[in-house]
Design a protein around this motif. Structure first.
Motif, PDB file in Angstrom:
ATOM      1  N   TRP A  10      11.164  -1.081   3.576  1.00 49.48           N
ATOM      2  CA  TRP A  10      10.182  -1.527   4.564  1.00 49.48           C
ATOM      3  C   TRP A  10       9.734  -2.957   4.258  1.00 49.48           C
ATOM      4  O   TRP A  10       9.710  -3.811   5.145  1.00 49.48           O
ATOM      5  CB  TRP A  10       8.980  -0.576   4.574  1.00 49.48           C
ATOM      6  CG  TRP A  10       7.928  -0.961   5.563  1.00 49.48           C
ATOM      7  CD1 TRP A  10       7.861  -0.591   6.877  1.00 49.48           C
ATOM      8  CD2 TRP A  10       6.810  -1.826   5.339  1.00 49.48           C
ATOM      9  NE1 TRP A  10       6.763  -1.164   7.473  1.00 49.48           N
ATOM     10  CE2 TRP A  10       6.098  -1.923   6.552  1.00 49.48           C
ATOM     11  CE3 TRP A  10       6.338  -2.520   4.226  1.00 49.48           C
ATOM     12  CZ2 TRP A  10       4.948  -2.694   6.689  1.00 49.48           C
ATOM     13  CZ3 TRP A  10       5.182  -3.286   4.357  1.00 49.48           C
ATOM     14  CH2 TRP A  10       4.497  -3.367   5.572  1.00 49.48           C
ATOM     15  N   LEU A  11       9.380  -3.227   3.006  1.00 52.35           N
ATOM     16  CA  LEU A  11       8.903  -4.553   2.609  1.00 52.35           C
ATOM     17  C   LEU A  11       9.966  -5.624   2.842  1.00 52.35           C
ATOM     18  O   LEU A  11       9.680  -6.686   3.400  1.00 52.35           O
ATOM     19  CB  LEU A  11       8.478  -4.530   1.137  1.00 52.35           C
ATOM     20  CG  LEU A  11       7.842  -5.794   0.579  1.00 52.35           C
ATOM     21  CD1 LEU A  11       6.537  -6.119   1.293  1.00 52.35           C
ATOM     22  CD2 LEU A  11       7.608  -5.644  -0.923  1.00 52.35           C
ATOM     23  N   LYS A  86       2.802   2.886   8.493  1.00 52.61           N
ATOM     24  CA  LYS A  86       1.499   2.405   8.951  1.00 52.61           C
ATOM     25  C   LYS A  86       0.576   2.167   7.752  1.00 52.61           C
ATOM     26  O   LYS A  86      -0.146   1.171   7.709  1.00 52.61           O
ATOM     27  CB  LYS A  86       0.871   3.404   9.924  1.00 52.61           C
ATOM     28  CG  LYS A  86      -0.444   2.951  10.491  1.00 52.61           C
ATOM     29  CD  LYS A  86      -1.003   3.943  11.483  1.00 52.61           C
ATOM     30  CE  LYS A  86      -2.344   3.436  11.986  1.00 52.61           C
ATOM     31  NZ  LYS A  86      -2.950   4.350  12.935  1.00 52.61           N
ATOM     32  N   GLU A  87       0.610   3.057   6.788  1.00 52.60           N
ATOM     33  CA  GLU A  87      -0.199   2.892   5.582  1.00 52.60           C
ATOM     34  C   GLU A  87       0.256   1.667   4.782  1.00 52.60           C
ATOM     35  O   GLU A  87      -0.561   0.927   4.237  1.00 52.60           O
ATOM     36  CB  GLU A  87      -0.112   4.166   4.733  1.00 52.60           C
ATOM     37  CG  GLU A  87      -1.215   4.296   3.722  1.00 52.60           C
ATOM     38  CD  GLU A  87      -1.192   5.650   3.013  1.00 52.60           C
ATOM     39  OE1 GLU A  87      -1.792   5.724   1.934  1.00 52.60           O
ATOM     40  OE2 GLU A  87      -0.585   6.608   3.528  1.00 52.60           O
ATOM     41  N   PHE A  91      -2.015  -1.714   3.969  1.00 55.67           N
ATOM     42  CA  PHE A  91      -2.166  -2.260   2.619  1.00 55.67           C
ATOM     43  C   PHE A  91      -1.793  -3.743   2.593  1.00 55.67           C
ATOM     44  O   PHE A  91      -2.523  -4.575   2.062  1.00 55.67           O
ATOM     45  CB  PHE A  91      -1.311  -1.489   1.610  1.00 55.67           C
ATOM     46  CG  PHE A  91      -1.375  -2.076   0.230  1.00 55.67           C
ATOM     47  CD1 PHE A  91      -2.396  -1.719  -0.639  1.00 55.67           C
ATOM     48  CD2 PHE A  91      -0.434  -3.006  -0.203  1.00 55.67           C
ATOM     49  CE1 PHE A  91      -2.479  -2.267  -1.904  1.00 55.67           C
ATOM     50  CE2 PHE A  91      -0.504  -3.565  -1.464  1.00 55.67           C
ATOM     51  CZ  PHE A  91      -1.538  -3.197  -2.317  1.00 55.67           C
ATOM     52  N   THR A  92      -0.650  -4.091   3.174  1.00 57.02           N
ATOM     53  CA  THR A  92      -0.179  -5.482   3.096  1.00 57.02           C
ATOM     54  C   THR A  92      -1.059  -6.446   3.886  1.00 57.02           C
ATOM     55  O   THR A  92      -1.111  -7.630   3.563  1.00 57.02           O
ATOM     56  CB  THR A  92       1.290  -5.615   3.549  1.00 57.02           C
ATOM     57  OG1 THR A  92       1.430  -5.121   4.876  1.00 57.02           O
ATOM     58  CG2 THR A  92       2.219  -4.867   2.623  1.00 57.02           C
ATOM     59  N   TYR A 148      -2.849 -13.162  -6.838  1.00 56.98           N
ATOM     60  CA  TYR A 148      -2.878 -12.515  -5.526  1.00 56.98           C
ATOM     61  C   TYR A 148      -3.884 -11.373  -5.496  1.00 56.98           C
ATOM     62  O   TYR A 148      -3.982 -10.590  -6.437  1.00 56.98           O
ATOM     63  CB  TYR A 148      -1.484 -11.955  -5.181  1.00 56.98           C
ATOM     64  CG  TYR A 148      -0.434 -13.028  -5.181  1.00 56.98           C
ATOM     65  CD1 TYR A 148      -0.187 -13.776  -4.037  1.00 56.98           C
ATOM     66  CD2 TYR A 148       0.269 -13.341  -6.334  1.00 56.98           C
ATOM     67  CE1 TYR A 148       0.752 -14.791  -4.038  1.00 56.98           C
ATOM     68  CE2 TYR A 148       1.210 -14.363  -6.351  1.00 56.98           C
ATOM     69  CZ  TYR A 148       1.450 -15.089  -5.200  1.00 56.98           C
ATOM     70  OH  TYR A 148       2.369 -16.097  -5.212  1.00 56.98           O
ATOM     71  N   LEU A 149      -4.626 -11.286  -4.397  1.00 53.96           N
ATOM     72  CA  LEU A 149      -5.527 -10.173  -4.156  1.00 53.96           C
ATOM     73  C   LEU A 149      -4.686  -9.017  -3.627  1.00 53.96           C
ATOM     74  O   LEU A 149      -4.002  -9.164  -2.617  1.00 53.96           O
ATOM     75  CB  LEU A 149      -6.580 -10.560  -3.136  1.00 53.96           C
ATOM     76  CG  LEU A 149      -7.594  -9.480  -2.769  1.00 53.96           C
ATOM     77  CD1 LEU A 149      -8.431  -9.104  -3.982  1.00 53.96           C
ATOM     78  CD2 LEU A 149      -8.482  -9.957  -1.644  1.00 53.96           C
ATOM     79  N   VAL A 150      -4.717  -7.881  -4.331  1.00 56.03           N
ATOM     80  CA  VAL A 150      -3.874  -6.750  -3.945  1.00 56.03           C
ATOM     81  C   VAL A 150      -4.667  -5.454  -3.786  1.00 56.03           C
ATOM     82  O   VAL A 150      -4.075  -4.377  -3.707  1.00 56.03           O
ATOM     83  CB  VAL A 150      -2.723  -6.533  -4.952  1.00 56.03           C
ATOM     84  CG1 VAL A 150      -1.726  -7.662  -4.897  1.00 56.03           C
ATOM     85  CG2 VAL A 150      -3.268  -6.319  -6.362  1.00 56.03           C
ATOM     86  N   GLY A 151      -5.980  -5.535  -3.719  1.00 55.70           N
ATOM     87  CA  GLY A 151      -6.734  -4.294  -3.588  1.00 55.70           C
ATOM     88  C   GLY A 151      -8.159  -4.534  -3.186  1.00 55.70           C
ATOM     89  O   GLY A 151      -8.650  -5.609  -3.134  1.00 55.70           O
TER      90      GLY A 151
END
Length: 151
Positions: A10-11, A86-87, A91-92, A148-151
């Motif tokens: 997907w990515l 979708k999830e 997230f991305t 990077y902000l990842v959460g």
């Protein structure tokens, strides 16, 4: 539950088909928990200095930021249970570059360029990556560090 192979597919599909990445010619060639790689070919539209025929510095920084961002995203989603595409998309949407440092080492000459990233730290909120850009001969053109902000 989505498998890590499904998350990776997907990515790769999303990033390789973003209009900006397509215009520059960026393609993900490696996407793992601790490393990522993108490649792109020389194109005159990427030229920053027509007298020297070298890569534009913005393209160099973009390649480094993109490969770091891919690694930051995948290092997190590989360790989170997700149910659907979708999830993954939700997230991305929340991921972003906090800081990017680019050090230009030599003019960007070559027929093909390879940007790679290695994971320095992946936390629940922030990810730090070390990135490099080389040409097809192995000449190092630039390196960088991305947070990077990842959460």
């Amino acid at each position: 539950m989505l498998s890590n192979d499904q998350k990776k597919a997907w990515l790769v599909q999303v990033f390789n088909n973003l209009n900006f990445n397509v215009n520059i010619g960026l393609n993900i060639t490696v996407c793992e928990d601790d490393k990522a790689e993108i490649r792109f070919q020389w194109d005159n539209k990427l030229m920053g200095n027509p007298l020297q025929k070298i890569l534009h510095g913005g393209v160099t920084a973009t390649a480094l930021d993109t490969v770091g961002g891919i690694l930051a995203i995948y290092s997190r989603i590989a360790n989170i249970e997700m149910e659907s595409d979708k999830e993954l998309a939700e997230f991305t949407k929340r991921v972003g570059t906090i800081d990017l440092r680019t050090d230009y080492l030599r003019p960007g000459r070559g027929d093909e360029f390879i940007a790679s990233a290695k994971l320095i730290r992946s936390g629940s909120r922030v990810c730090v990556c070390r990135m490099e850009l080389h040409n097809q001969k192995g000449d190092q053109i630039a390196f960088g560090t991305g947070t990077y902000l990842v959460g």
